[in-house]
Enzyme design. Structure first.
Site, PDB file in Angstrom:
ATOM      1  N   ASP A 171       0.851  -1.190   0.000  1.00 59.08           N
ATOM      2  CA  ASP A 171       0.000   0.000   0.000  1.00 59.08           C
ATOM      3  C   ASP A 171       0.890   1.244   0.000  1.00 59.08           C
ATOM      4  O   ASP A 171       1.888   1.292   0.722  1.00 59.08           O
ATOM      5  CB  ASP A 171      -0.904  -0.014   1.235  1.00 59.08           C
ATOM      6  CG  ASP A 171      -2.048   0.970   1.140  1.00 59.08           C
ATOM      7  OD1 ASP A 171      -1.780   2.187   1.021  1.00 59.08           O
ATOM      8  OD2 ASP A 171      -3.202   0.523   1.192  1.00 59.08           O
ATOM      9  N   ASN A 178     -13.072  -3.184   2.283  1.00 59.21           N
ATOM     10  CA  ASN A 178     -14.027  -2.082   2.323  1.00 59.21           C
ATOM     11  C   ASN A 178     -14.930  -2.210   1.102  1.00 59.21           C
ATOM     12  O   ASN A 178     -14.439  -2.378  -0.015  1.00 59.21           O
ATOM     13  CB  ASN A 178     -13.298  -0.744   2.317  1.00 59.21           C
ATOM     14  CG  ASN A 178     -12.371  -0.583   3.510  1.00 59.21           C
ATOM     15  OD1 ASN A 178     -12.575  -1.218   4.540  1.00 59.21           O
ATOM     16  ND2 ASN A 178     -11.365   0.233   3.370  1.00 59.21           N
ATOM     17  N   GLY A 193     -16.369   2.605   3.290  1.00 58.80           N
ATOM     18  CA  GLY A 193     -15.041   3.197   3.257  1.00 58.80           C
ATOM     19  C   GLY A 193     -14.225   2.885   2.016  1.00 58.80           C
ATOM     20  O   GLY A 193     -13.037   3.207   1.962  1.00 58.80           O
ATOM     21  N   GLN A 194     -14.834   2.267   1.007  1.00 57.19           N
ATOM     22  CA  GLN A 194     -14.082   1.946  -0.208  1.00 57.19           C
ATOM     23  C   GLN A 194     -13.752   3.224  -0.963  1.00 57.19           C
ATOM     24  O   GLN A 194     -14.625   4.059  -1.206  1.00 57.19           O
ATOM     25  CB  GLN A 194     -14.895   0.997  -1.099  1.00 57.19           C
ATOM     26  CG  GLN A 194     -14.106   0.467  -2.279  1.00 57.19           C
ATOM     27  CD  GLN A 194     -14.866  -0.601  -3.071  1.00 57.19           C
ATOM     28  OE1 GLN A 194     -16.011  -0.938  -2.757  1.00 57.19           O
ATOM     29  NE2 GLN A 194     -14.220  -1.126  -4.088  1.00 57.19           N
ATOM     30  N   HIS A 244     -10.422  -5.204  -3.520  1.00 60.48           N
ATOM     31  CA  HIS A 244      -9.088  -5.393  -2.953  1.00 60.48           C
ATOM     32  C   HIS A 244      -9.194  -5.781  -1.493  1.00 60.48           C
ATOM     33  O   HIS A 244     -10.099  -5.380  -0.789  1.00 60.48           O
ATOM     34  CB  HIS A 244      -8.186  -4.173  -3.135  1.00 60.48           C
ATOM     35  CG  HIS A 244      -8.738  -2.886  -2.594  1.00 60.48           C
ATOM     36  ND1 HIS A 244      -9.775  -2.194  -3.193  1.00 60.48           N
ATOM     37  CD2 HIS A 244      -8.390  -2.164  -1.510  1.00 60.48           C
ATOM     38  CE1 HIS A 244     -10.026  -1.093  -2.505  1.00 60.48           C
ATOM     39  NE2 HIS A 244      -9.201  -1.052  -1.461  1.00 60.48           N
ATOM     40  N   HIS A 285      -7.139  -5.673   2.014  1.00 56.65           N
ATOM     41  CA  HIS A 285      -6.033  -5.106   2.775  1.00 56.65           C
ATOM     42  C   HIS A 285      -5.529  -6.170   3.742  1.00 56.65           C
ATOM     43  O   HIS A 285      -6.326  -6.835   4.411  1.00 56.65           O
ATOM     44  CB  HIS A 285      -6.503  -3.912   3.624  1.00 56.65           C
ATOM     45  CG  HIS A 285      -6.887  -2.709   2.844  1.00 56.65           C
ATOM     46  ND1 HIS A 285      -6.014  -1.681   2.599  1.00 56.65           N
ATOM     47  CD2 HIS A 285      -8.062  -2.367   2.274  1.00 56.65           C
ATOM     48  CE1 HIS A 285      -6.649  -0.755   1.900  1.00 56.65           C
ATOM     49  NE2 HIS A 285      -7.899  -1.149   1.696  1.00 56.65           N
TER      50      HIS A 285
END
Length: 106
Positions: free
Chosen positions: A30, A86, A92-93, A99, A101
């Protein structure tokens, strides 16, 4: 999708620090880490979010989830890690490409 940053990363158009890659999945660090180790797993095929998945995506989802503990261990998270997916703006995307995390501290 031509305007999706993760599609561009998967296509090699944007450089990234890769953790893992095969024909269907890419994992990379990230750019704004929330922990000592923070990487993402994405399917190379564009899927907007987990909410957009169907039974046709079962194998891809299984592949992503089975890679998580292996890659986490390889990145030094043998004592444990967190995962997050998310989904949607309310979840919260921020990048609308599915994806996962994976993050934690060594």
């Amino acid at each position: 999708m031509s305007d999706c940053i993760f599609c561009k990363i998967a296509a090699g158009e944007i450089p990234t620090r890769k953790v893992y890659e095969d024909d269907a999945v890419l994992a990379f660090h990230d750019v704004n880490p929330k922990a000592e180790v923070h990487f993402l797993l994405i399917p190379k095929q564009h899927v907007a979010s987990l909410a957009h998945c169907s039974a046709d995506d079962e194998a891809m989802l299984g592949q992503l989830m089975l890679l998580v503990p292996r890659l986490a261990a390889e990145q030094g998270l043998g004592n444990g890690f967190k995962t997050a997916i998310n989904t949607g703006r309310g979840g919260g995307q921020e990048v609308f490409h599915l994806h996962v995390h994976v993050y934690g501290n060594k």
